[in-house]
Design a protein around this motif. Structure first.
Motif, short mmCIF file in Angstrom:
data_model
loop_
_atom_site.label_atom_id
_atom_site.label_comp_id
_atom_site.label_asym_id
_atom_site.label_seq_id
_atom_site.Cartn_x
_atom_site.Cartn_y
_atom_site.Cartn_z
N ASP A 20 41.88 10.60 34.46
CA ASP A 20 40.15 9.10 33.81
C ASP A 20 41.14 9.30 32.34
O ASP A 20 41.66 9.62 32.10
CB ASP A 20 39.64 10.56 34.19
N ASP A 33 39.34 5.86 36.86
CA ASP A 33 39.91 6.79 37.42
C ASP A 33 41.73 7.22 37.81
O ASP A 33 41.43 5.92 38.97
CB ASP A 33 38.75 7.37 38.57
N ASP A 184 34.55 9.61 39.79
CA ASP A 184 34.31 10.30 41.74
C ASP A 184 33.56 11.92 41.50
O ASP A 184 33.32 11.84 41.76
CB ASP A 184 34.97 10.03 42.45
N GLY A 185 34.60 11.98 39.92
CA GLY A 185 34.55 13.79 39.64
C GLY A 185 33.37 14.50 39.09
O GLY A 185 32.83 15.36 39.91
N ASP A 223 37.86 17.47 40.36
CA ASP A 223 38.73 16.30 40.04
C ASP A 223 37.83 16.24 39.01
O ASP A 223 37.54 17.04 38.17
CB ASP A 223 37.41 15.33 41.53
N ASN A 224 39.02 15.22 37.89
CA ASN A 224 38.59 15.50 36.88
C ASN A 224 36.99 14.54 36.67
O ASN A 224 36.65 13.59 37.46
CB ASN A 224 39.39 14.04 36.28
MG MG Z 1 38.44 11.03 41.16
#
Ligand code: MG
Length: 389
Positions: A20, A33, A184-185, A223-224
């Motif tokens: 990200d 991202d 989305d993380g 996730d990041n």
């Molecule tokens: Mg992501």
């Protein structure tokens, strides 16, 4: 009105790299991202942020924002084709540029922008993702989308095609508005309701960004996780003194842009969060190790079942009797008439006063049948053999 901002980003608990990138500065805010193997995702998301940094918010029109996105796409696409290590890279981009009292958003992919106004959280962007498309078509519900196995599949990303047009959204601002742009993380793990609660509760954008990222980590951090938060305040509102430097993240020292002022309070705060999250992460590792691994648990269950079976069988075996022979003797045995791996499962209890060789053929047949009996029945059978002879 005045815009104040904060940002936080973390690699999360599962990924080894943070792909990200974010950008916060007077009048420009973005989260990108990246995706692609090795370092490619980072290159893609950083490239997008670098192009956005060249914007002049108050004087540039929305067209300039679209131009910056187009140039970012062209560069990522060209490098993705030309450099084998970067093949297939791409990035989402959700960017906001200030124009007077309006924020213009450009959006590609599944990062999101939300607006909290008058206590209500509203998603400003539409995900360019497979599951969002399925929801729009009415084929799955938003609840199903949240846990769908292909929820990370995006249908539009910068750098994947010659031309990737961004969605544009204009939002006239009101004092009190609170805006978050996140990868989305964050939005994939923290429910909208909670995002709204965090935005409403925290005193400043810096704390909000940190809380949202920490919340994503607490919910698994798969996730990041990156959040950029903007508060719209009165010009004379001095209750919050936020970071106002331009800054670009995540915070890799060697990659930080060299022009003055980029290393702002936001970066320092984000680094503090990273330290805290690292400690949180080491606690999690410990907690995970403290739980016995699944294989060991499986072995323990199997051994327990075997043990119960063996004990159960032993109890059953000691409750049954049969009549058999030992040489010429007729004997009442306790246990089944079985020998397992050389071990006899029966023991002699009593011997008849009549030898096997004296028995009539039908009596021998009954002895040889090793019929199972109770102890009492076995004794009666011996007596009947003795009295018949
Ligand atoms: Mg992501």
């Amino acid at each position: 009105m005045r815009l104040i901002h904060g940002a936080a980003s973390d690699v999360g608990l599962v990924r080894t790299q943070n792909e990200d990138s974010y950008l916060v500065g007077p009048g420009v805010f973005a989260v990108c991202d990246g995706m692609g193997g090795a370092l490619a995702g980072e290159v893609a998301s950083e490239t997008a942020c670098r192009h956005l940094m060249q914007l002049h918010p108050e004087t540039d029109s929305a067209d300039k924002l679209v131009d910056a996105v187009r140039r970012a796409n062209a560069e990522i696409f060209a490098r993705s084709l030309g450099e084998p290590a970067l093949a297939g890279m791409g990035t989402t981009l959700t960017a906001a540029m200030r124009q007077g009292d309006t924020l213009v958003f450009a959006h590609v992919g599944d990062s999101r922008a939300y607006l909290l106004r008058a206590g209500r959280l509203q998603q400003l962007t539409e995900d360019h993702s497979l599951v969002a498309e399925l929801v729009r078509q009415g084929r799955i519900t938003p609840q199903e989308a949240a846990v769908h196995p292909h929820r990370s599949v995006i249908t539009r990303a910068l750098g994947t095609e010659q031309e990737v047009p961004p969605d544009l959204v204009s939002v006239p601002l009101q004092v009190g508005d609170r805006i978050v742009i996140c990868s989305d993380g964050v939005s994939g793990l923290v429910p909208d309701e909670q995002i709204g609660q965090v935005l409403a509760a925290v005193p400043d954008p810096e704390a909000a960004a940190r809380s949202l990222v920490a919340e994503a980590i607490a919910r698994g951090g798969d996730d990041n996780a990156t959040a950029v938060v903007v508060f719209v305040v009165d010009n004379d509102d001095q209750t919050v003194e936020p970071a106002q430097d331009m800054c670009f993240g995540p915070q890799r020292r060697d990659e930080r842009l060299s022009a003055g002022g980029y290393r702002g309070a936001a970066v320092r705060a984000a680094e503090a969060v990273r330290g805290r999250l690292r400690r949180l992460r080491s606690r999690r590792v410990w907690a995970r190790r403290a739980r016995p691994p699944r294989k060991v648990m499986g072995a323990v269950v199997v051994v327990a079942i075997l043990l119960i079976a063996v004990v159960g069988f032993a109890v059953f075996n000691s409750s049954v009797y049969h009549v058999g022979t030992s040489g010429d003797a007729v004997v009442l045995y306790r246990g089944l008439p079985l020998t397992v791996l050389g071990v006899r499962l029966f023991t002699p209890v009593e011997q008849a006063n009549v030898p096997y060789s004296h028995l009539k053929p039908y009596e021998r047949e009954r002895v040889d049948s090793h019929e199972l009996r109770t102890q009492e029945e076995g004794r009666q059978f011996l007596r009947s053999l003795e009295s018949a002879s």
